[in-house]
Enzyme design. Structure first.
Site, PDB file in Angstrom:
ATOM      1  N   SER A   1       0.892  -1.149   0.000  1.00  0.00           N
ATOM      2  CA  SER A   1       0.000   0.000   0.000  1.00  0.00           C
ATOM      3  C   SER A   1       0.931   1.199   0.000  1.00  0.00           C
ATOM      4  CB  SER A   1      -0.899  -0.003   1.241  1.00  0.00           C
ATOM      5  OG  SER A   1      -1.807   1.066   1.185  1.00  0.00           O
ATOM      6  N   LEU A   2       1.034   1.836  -1.133  1.00  0.00           N
ATOM      7  CA  LEU A   2       2.142   2.765  -1.372  1.00  0.00           C
ATOM      8  C   LEU A   2       2.107   3.990  -0.465  1.00  0.00           C
ATOM      9  CD1 LEU A   2       2.319   2.523  -5.258  1.00  0.00           C
ATOM     10  CD2 LEU A   2       3.904   1.537  -3.599  1.00  0.00           C
TER      11      LEU A   2
ATOM     12  N   GLU B   1      -1.485  11.984  11.454  1.00  0.00           N
ATOM     13  CA  GLU B   1      -1.860  10.686  12.013  1.00  0.00           C
ATOM     14  C   GLU B   1      -1.379   9.498  11.188  1.00  0.00           C
ATOM     15  OE1 GLU B   1      -4.487  13.738  13.803  1.00  0.00           O
ATOM     16  OE2 GLU B   1      -3.989  13.238  11.716  1.00  0.00           O
TER      17      GLU B   1
ATOM     18  N   ASP C   1     -18.144  19.938  21.491  1.00  0.00           N
ATOM     19  CA  ASP C   1     -17.216  19.999  20.359  1.00  0.00           C
ATOM     20  C   ASP C   1     -17.874  19.598  19.034  1.00  0.00           C
ATOM     21  OD1 ASP C   1     -15.027  21.020  21.597  1.00  0.00           O
ATOM     22  OD2 ASP C   1     -14.009  19.103  21.900  1.00  0.00           O
TER      23      ASP C   1
END
Length: 621
Positions: A120-121, A367, A425
């Site tokens: 998965s590049l 992330e 929030d």
């Protein structure tokens, strides 16, 4: 020259042998990417037979240099390099992609010389950066980490997240090599052979950057030697190459990505073979590490330095208990590290940073790289990485988490701020899909603790498990319901309310367990007793205990969760009981996208409050 050996010629011969074996292997499997292998042949030859220091017979030796094939579709040439180095017979390469062979289409750690799965590049460099960070700051060892990327995958943002991370932390033991062969899968890459574009970007990201002819072994050798001497910066080598190098009529031609040569392979092999001066065993041998300076890491049981110390009824958010437990775990084991994405004061991993700043990695708001770095840090058993951020933001890195499972990674995730209970929030910060995401990861363990004691025990259990684990923590304070010495076991739920007259079993976790307990009190005042179960682990789920309690309560179950309907607690219970007869399950969940508002109001508005549980119980009994 080395004695009477012409090193440059030997390296060129090895490169051509790697080409030949890549062509033969993909022809035998009738699938694969021979042209992507051929562009990298000289790079691989120089790395494995001149630059890198490693122990061929001990591929996971802690003091050896690391190599990550980020362009995982070029796996055949990685396999060919290890075969040429002497790890296994070159004849085994003809088993490429066969059902009974670990020489799979893309590399996985089923092979002892592969640390992380790729394919998965765009992910390999983050993993390599994690390995380099570990080498520089934790192991304080001399090994280098080399990562080979394709030019096409450099369009992925995760590559640049990794480059930003590497330069920020001055990872001068990391070398990123870009195989700029111009061609992607379906067309030319965005920048073709404009190597100056890659150079300028790498320089802008703080890399010591070299541009070379990727088919000139002397130039590659010089560049990689220079890379070893660079201090205070990671190194990028921009190698201009040609896809299908050495294959007449196919070199630099479009529409050959992922295609074996078929009937053209014999002529291609013969032509390349004619270029090899030394047809016998190579005169070059892989170099071993100059010193064994990465200490052997103990793999013993990990324990917190102190047991939980709360009072029954004390109001503590499970996210805060996570931070407390992590710091205790760090005191008990120096392999435990923590990584965060600039929310450490919300996830409470800041407690770990305050106690052990040298073992805390701030990955900032990136992330995907956060997860890749953690995977890299955990390779070869060097560390036990705990990753924390808002659970909703882990969805951005889901492919990295998916690949972490394929990598057989030992990474622990904590996702905080889950469900509509976070309050004002609003929905962009509310994780309502996270249980589904992690339940779908093969082999993952999913914890959903409901109080501070169970949270601390979940953290400790995580550290002693091999593989992916996820702890779901909540924002609101909730009362402690367990004694500090309460034992917890993976895959075992807790019955927290029980009587001989119970008419329904209510199952919750996190904030909804406390709503279930409130509902039980309300119902008891009306003369209706209900059983309450704290699920603790959503995966594996304790189907045996749930089924037994359901049968004792008239076959009636109510599940309640601060999560969407799909893939959460309710579906887990339904799946566990799918072969049981005579059981009716009513499910409460967040039915639509929530909005900002006070936590208690939102629980009521979206149907998962104590009042809603009471109504659900009344509707079925």
């Amino acid at each position: 020259m080395m004695g009477h050996v012409n090193v440059v010629q030997e390296l060129q011969d090895i490169a051509n042998k790697l080409r030949i074996n890549s062509i033969k292997a993909t022809t035998a499997s009738n699938s694969g990417h021979p042209t992507s292998c051929c562009s990298a042949a000289e790079i691989m030859a120089v790395l494995f037979f001149d630059t890198m220091r490693y122990k061929v017979k001990e591929p996971r030796d802690p003091s050896s240099d690391r190599f990550v094939m980020s362009k995982g579709h070029a796996a055949p040439i990685l396999y060919a390099a290890w075969a040429e180095a002497g790890l296994f017979p070159t004849a085994d390469l003809l088993n490429l992609r066969k059902i009974d062979s670990d020489l799979e289409g893309h590399p996985t750690p089923n092979l002892e010389f592969v640390d992380v799965a790729t394919g998965s590049l765009g992910q390999g460099l983050s993993c390599a950066a994690g390995m380099a960070y570990t080498g520089k700051y934790f192991d304080k060892a001399s090994y280098h980490v080399y990562c080979l990327l394709g030019d096409g995958e450099s369009a992925e943002g995760s590559v640049w997240e990794a480059m930003s991370f590497a330069s920020h932390y001055k990872l001068d033991n990391l070398v990123a090599i870009f195989d700029v062969n111009r061609l992607g899968q379906s067309q030319e890459t965005a920048f073709g052979h404009h190597v100056e574009v890659y150079k300028n970007r790498a320089v802008a990201f703080g890399f010591h950057t070299l541009v070379v002819d990727g088919h000139d072994v002397a130039a590659l050798t010089a560049a990689l030697n220079e890379a070893k001497s660079v201090k205070g910066k990671p190194v990028a080598i921009i190698a201009k190459t040609f896809k299908g190098r050495g294959i007449t009529g196919i070199e630099d031609a479009s529409d050959w990505h992922g295609k074996p040569l078929g009937g053209k392979s014999v002529a291609a092999v013969d032509a390349i073979m004619a270029l090899i001066k030394n047809q016998g065993t190579t005169a070059l041998c892989p170099k071993t590490p100059k010193r064994d300076d990465a200490a052997v890491r103990s793999q013993s049981t990990v324990s917190m330095s102190a047991a939980p110390s709360y009072k029954l009824g004390q109001e503590v958010a499970t996210r805060a208990a996570y931070g407390t437990a992590l710091a205790k775990l760090g005191a008990g084991c120096d392999r435990v590290i923590a990584l965060d994405a600039d929310v450490k004061n919300s996830t409470y991993s800041i407690k770990f940073k305050e106690a052990f700043p040298e073992r805390f990695i701030e990955c900032f708001i990136a992330e995907q790289n956060l997860v890749g770095v953690a995977v890299g840090c955990g390779t070869r058993g060097r560390t036990i990485p705990f990753v924390s951020t808002f659970a909703c933001f882990l969805s951005r890195a889901y492919d990295q988490i998916r690949m972490a499972a394929i990598s057989q990674a030992n990474v622990k995730f904590c996702g905080s701020h889950v469900g509509c209970s976070i309050g004002e929030d609003g929905p962009s910060q509310m994780a309502l899909e996270d249980l589904a995401l992690f339940r779908a990861i093969p082999g993952a363990t999913v914890f959903y603790p409901s109080d501070a004691v169970s949270t601390e025990r979940a953290v400790e259990l995580c550290a002693n498990m091999q593989g992916i684990a996820f702890i779901r923590t909540s924002r609101p304070n909730t009362p402690v319901i367990y004694a500090n010495d309460e034992p917890f076991v993976v895959g075992q739920c807790k019955v927290v309310r029980k009587s001989a007259k119970d008419v329904v079993t209510v199952i919750g976790a996190g904030v909804t367990l406390h709503e279930a307990i409130k509902a039980a009190d309300i119902l008891a005042a009306k003369g209706k007793n209900v059983r309450v179960i704290d699920l603790f682990t959503v995966k594996p789920i304790d189907g045996t205990t749930i089924a037994a309690n359901a049968k004792e309560t008239g076959g009636r179950i109510v599940t309640v969760e601060d999560h969407y309907q799909e893939g959460g607690l309710g579906e887990a219970v339904c799946g566990a009981l799918s072969e049981e007869s005579g059981i009716c399950i009513k499910r409460l969940y967040v039915p639509r996208i929530p909005r900002s508002g006070p936590s208690k109001v939102l629980l009521d508005m979206f149907g998962i409050s104590a009042k809603c549980i009471v109504a659900a119980v009344d509707s079925i009994c």
